[in-house]
Design a protein around this motif. Structure first.
Motif, PDB file in Angstrom:
ATOM      1  N   GLU A  48       0.832  -1.214   0.000  1.00  0.00           N
ATOM      2  CA  GLU A  48       0.000   0.000   0.000  1.00  0.00           C
ATOM      3  C   GLU A  48       0.859   1.254   0.000  1.00  0.00           C
ATOM      4  O   GLU A  48       0.515   2.258  -0.628  1.00  0.00           O
ATOM      5  N   GLY A  49       1.957   1.179   0.729  1.00  0.00           N
ATOM      6  CA  GLY A  49       2.852   2.329   0.828  1.00  0.00           C
ATOM      7  C   GLY A  49       3.785   2.484  -0.356  1.00  0.00           C
ATOM      8  O   GLY A  49       4.576   3.426  -0.399  1.00  0.00           O
ATOM      9  N   GLY A  50       3.728   1.551  -1.321  1.00  0.00           N
ATOM     10  CA  GLY A  50       4.536   1.661  -2.527  1.00  0.00           C
ATOM     11  C   GLY A  50       5.771   0.794  -2.556  1.00  0.00           C
ATOM     12  O   GLY A  50       6.556   0.868  -3.512  1.00  0.00           O
ATOM     13  N   ALA A  51       5.974  -0.047  -1.541  1.00  0.00           N
ATOM     14  CA  ALA A  51       7.172  -0.891  -1.487  1.00  0.00           C
ATOM     15  C   ALA A  51       6.974  -2.166  -2.300  1.00  0.00           C
ATOM     16  O   ALA A  51       5.852  -2.621  -2.524  1.00  0.00           O
ATOM     17  N   ALA A  92       1.887  -2.932  12.254  1.00  0.00           N
ATOM     18  CA  ALA A  92       1.889  -1.607  12.874  1.00  0.00           C
ATOM     19  C   ALA A  92       3.243  -0.932  12.705  1.00  0.00           C
ATOM     20  O   ALA A  92       3.324   0.264  12.400  1.00  0.00           O
ATOM     21  N   ALA A  93       4.319  -1.689  12.891  1.00  0.00           N
ATOM     22  CA  ALA A  93       5.654  -1.122  12.716  1.00  0.00           C
ATOM     23  C   ALA A  93       5.871  -0.695  11.269  1.00  0.00           C
ATOM     24  O   ALA A  93       6.444   0.376  11.006  1.00  0.00           O
ATOM     25  N   LEU A  94       5.420  -1.500  10.328  1.00  0.00           N
ATOM     26  CA  LEU A  94       5.580  -1.144   8.913  1.00  0.00           C
ATOM     27  C   LEU A  94       4.773   0.106   8.563  1.00  0.00           C
ATOM     28  O   LEU A  94       5.203   0.931   7.762  1.00  0.00           O
ATOM     29  N   ARG A  95       3.610   0.247   9.162  1.00  0.00           N
ATOM     30  CA  ARG A  95       2.777   1.422   8.898  1.00  0.00           C
ATOM     31  C   ARG A  95       3.453   2.690   9.411  1.00  0.00           C
ATOM     32  O   ARG A  95       3.322   3.767   8.814  1.00  0.00           O
ATOM     33  N   ASP A  96       4.204   2.562  10.503  1.00  0.00           N
ATOM     34  CA  ASP A  96       4.842   3.732  11.118  1.00  0.00           C
ATOM     35  C   ASP A  96       6.245   3.996  10.587  1.00  0.00           C
ATOM     36  O   ASP A  96       6.768   5.100  10.740  1.00  0.00           O
ATOM     37  N   ALA A  97       6.874   2.993   9.978  1.00  0.00           N
ATOM     38  CA  ALA A  97       8.282   3.105   9.586  1.00  0.00           C
ATOM     39  C   ALA A  97       8.451   3.991   8.358  1.00  0.00           C
ATOM     40  O   ALA A  97       7.520   4.159   7.561  1.00  0.00           O
ATOM     41  N   PRO A  98       9.654   4.554   8.190  1.00  0.00           N
ATOM     42  CA  PRO A  98       9.923   5.328   6.974  1.00  0.00           C
ATOM     43  C   PRO A  98       9.787   4.460   5.727  1.00  0.00           C
ATOM     44  O   PRO A  98      10.018   3.249   5.767  1.00  0.00           O
ATOM     45  N   PHE A  99       9.424   5.082   4.629  1.00  0.00           N
ATOM     46  CA  PHE A  99       9.257   4.360   3.378  1.00  0.00           C
ATOM     47  C   PHE A  99      10.583   3.808   2.876  1.00  0.00           C
ATOM     48  O   PHE A  99      11.610   4.483   2.913  1.00  0.00           O
ATOM     49  N   VAL A 100      10.543   2.571   2.408  1.00  0.00           N
ATOM     50  CA  VAL A 100      11.665   1.987   1.668  1.00  0.00           C
ATOM     51  C   VAL A 100      11.084   1.359   0.404  1.00  0.00           C
ATOM     52  O   VAL A 100      10.015   0.744   0.442  1.00  0.00           O
ATOM     53  N   PRO A 101      11.767   1.490  -0.730  1.00  0.00           N
ATOM     54  CA  PRO A 101      11.194   0.952  -1.973  1.00  0.00           C
ATOM     55  C   PRO A 101      11.269  -0.556  -2.079  1.00  0.00           C
ATOM     56  O   PRO A 101      10.479  -1.161  -2.804  1.00  0.00           O
ATOM     57  N   CYS A 236      -8.589  -2.599   2.292  1.00  0.00           N
ATOM     58  CA  CYS A 236      -7.503  -2.446   1.333  1.00  0.00           C
ATOM     59  C   CYS A 236      -7.939  -2.990  -0.026  1.00  0.00           C
ATOM     60  O   CYS A 236      -8.472  -4.097  -0.113  1.00  0.00           O
ATOM     61  N   ASP A 237      -7.720  -2.201  -1.069  1.00  0.00           N
ATOM     62  CA  ASP A 237      -8.061  -2.687  -2.417  1.00  0.00           C
ATOM     63  C   ASP A 237      -6.825  -3.078  -3.216  1.00  0.00           C
ATOM     64  O   ASP A 237      -6.892  -3.303  -4.417  1.00  0.00           O
ATOM     65  N   ILE A 238      -5.679  -3.173  -2.535  1.00  0.00           N
ATOM     66  CA  ILE A 238      -4.432  -3.592  -3.172  1.00  0.00           C
ATOM     67  C   ILE A 238      -4.398  -5.111  -3.278  1.00  0.00           C
ATOM     68  O   ILE A 238      -4.736  -5.824  -2.334  1.00  0.00           O
ATOM     69  N   VAL A 239      -3.976  -5.611  -4.448  1.00  0.00           N
ATOM     70  CA  VAL A 239      -3.779  -7.045  -4.646  1.00  0.00           C
ATOM     71  C   VAL A 239      -2.295  -7.274  -4.920  1.00  0.00           C
ATOM     72  O   VAL A 239      -1.813  -7.023  -6.024  1.00  0.00           O
ATOM     73  N   PRO A 240      -1.526  -7.715  -3.906  1.00  0.00           N
ATOM     74  CA  PRO A 240      -0.099  -7.963  -4.117  1.00  0.00           C
ATOM     75  C   PRO A 240       0.131  -9.262  -4.909  1.00  0.00           C
ATOM     76  O   PRO A 240      -0.318 -10.329  -4.495  1.00  0.00           O
ATOM     77  N   ALA A 246       9.208 -10.497  -6.113  1.00  0.00           N
ATOM     78  CA  ALA A 246       8.721  -9.567  -5.096  1.00  0.00           C
ATOM     79  C   ALA A 246       7.238  -9.338  -5.273  1.00  0.00           C
ATOM     80  O   ALA A 246       6.697  -9.357  -6.384  1.00  0.00           O
ATOM     81  N   PHE A 247       6.557  -9.102  -4.149  1.00  0.00           N
ATOM     82  CA  PHE A 247       5.150  -8.722  -4.198  1.00  0.00           C
ATOM     83  C   PHE A 247       5.039  -7.226  -4.507  1.00  0.00           C
ATOM     84  O   PHE A 247       5.678  -6.393  -3.856  1.00  0.00           O
ATOM     85  N   SER A 248       4.228  -6.905  -5.495  1.00  0.00           N
ATOM     86  CA  SER A 248       3.911  -5.516  -5.806  1.00  0.00           C
ATOM     87  C   SER A 248       2.452  -5.448  -6.209  1.00  0.00           C
ATOM     88  O   SER A 248       1.813  -6.472  -6.480  1.00  0.00           O
ATOM     89  N   ALA A 249       1.903  -4.247  -6.242  1.00  0.00           N
ATOM     90  CA  ALA A 249       0.484  -4.087  -6.514  1.00  0.00           C
ATOM     91  C   ALA A 249       0.152  -4.472  -7.940  1.00  0.00           C
ATOM     92  O   ALA A 249       0.820  -4.041  -8.887  1.00  0.00           O
TER      93      ALA A 249
END
Length: 251
Positions: A48-51, A92-101, A236-240, A246-249
């Motif tokens: 969801e965050g773009g990783a 929860a940690a991933l939601r709060d952590a800085p973005f990484v690609p 969530c409407d993302i389908v990884p 790697a999983f991506s949207a």
């Protein structure tokens, strides 16, 4: 492999763990991995965050080497997260952590199943995106006799390494299968129908997951937010989809 263990004659199938995934993968076009607490929930949060999320079956030196090879950050154990390395299997940690690609997310359950898929398409599903996954499967022709799909509940591990069937994964898999059934995909195997029936017969899925053994373990360990995020139904409407490792949207 005897045909009855492959649930042949069914467009949508259900089984447990890496062994179930490895066996059904030989006879399906798509494998849906369900690990509600918490691999596939974490995948949805990160994607969801773009990783892009690279699954890895073990959290050891091989995971660190793999992260270096693919140029990704390595997620650590929930209790090992620090300000310098805040990425972990915790949603929860991933939601709060800085973005990484790019993120390597080790998990002996969900990641092992993704690795067992062979040449099948692999999708990450949980309670957060069950309907979106069912919609995507139906749009792409999966869940039929011509293009069967296997939905795999990851389960947990007993101390001796054996599979512990986990209620949260049964309900997560059942949510996907129930949504597929409403879209007239199938036929569902008896195993898949029973999983869908279990989900539909559970009046309060969030309460069931929270009160389950896995939910209580996380809550009492200080990770109640992980359970809360995992029980956000269809938020969530993302389908990884697993693409190039790697999983991506999905587009």
């Amino acid at each position: 492999m005897d045909a009855w263990f492959l649930q042949t004659g069914s467009g949508a199938r259900f089984d447990w763990g890496p062994v179930g995934a490895q066996r059904l993968a030989t006879d399906v076009a798509c494998l849906v991995v369900v690990d509600v607490l918490s691999f596939t929930t974490s995948v949805t949060v990160a994607v969801e965050g773009g990783a892009r999320v690279f699954p890895h079956p073990w959290r050891d030196e091989s995971a660190a080497r793999f992260a270096d090879e693919v140029g990704a950050r390595l997620a650590v154990g929930r209790r090992a997260a620090t300000s310098a390395a805040p990425w972990s299997l915790s949603p929860a940690a991933l939601r709060d952590a800085p973005f990484v690609p790019r993120l390597v997310l080790p998990s002996p359950n969900g990641s092992s199943i993704a690795a067992a898929a062979g040449g099948s398409t692999v999708v990450a599903a949980c309670l957060r995106n069950a309907t979106a996954v069912a919609d995507w499967l139906a749009r792409h022709g999966y869940g039929t006799l011509d293009r069967p799909v296997a939905v795999i509940a990851s389960g947990e591990r007993w101390p001796d390494g054996g599979l512990r069937p986990a209620l949260e994964d049964l309900l997560g898999a059942g949510a996907v299968l129930a949504a597929l059934r409403k879209r007239r995909r199938g036929p569902l195997s008896p195993e898949a129908s029973a999983a869908a029936d279990c989900f539909e017969a559970t009046p309060d899925v969030a309460a069931a997951v929270t009160g389950s053994a896995s939910g209580r373990e996380l809550t009492e360990g200080g990770f109640a937010r992980d359970v809360a995020i995992a029980t956000e139904p269809d938020s969530c409407d993302i389908v990884p989809v697993l693409t190039d490792g790697a999983f991506s949207a999905a587009g």
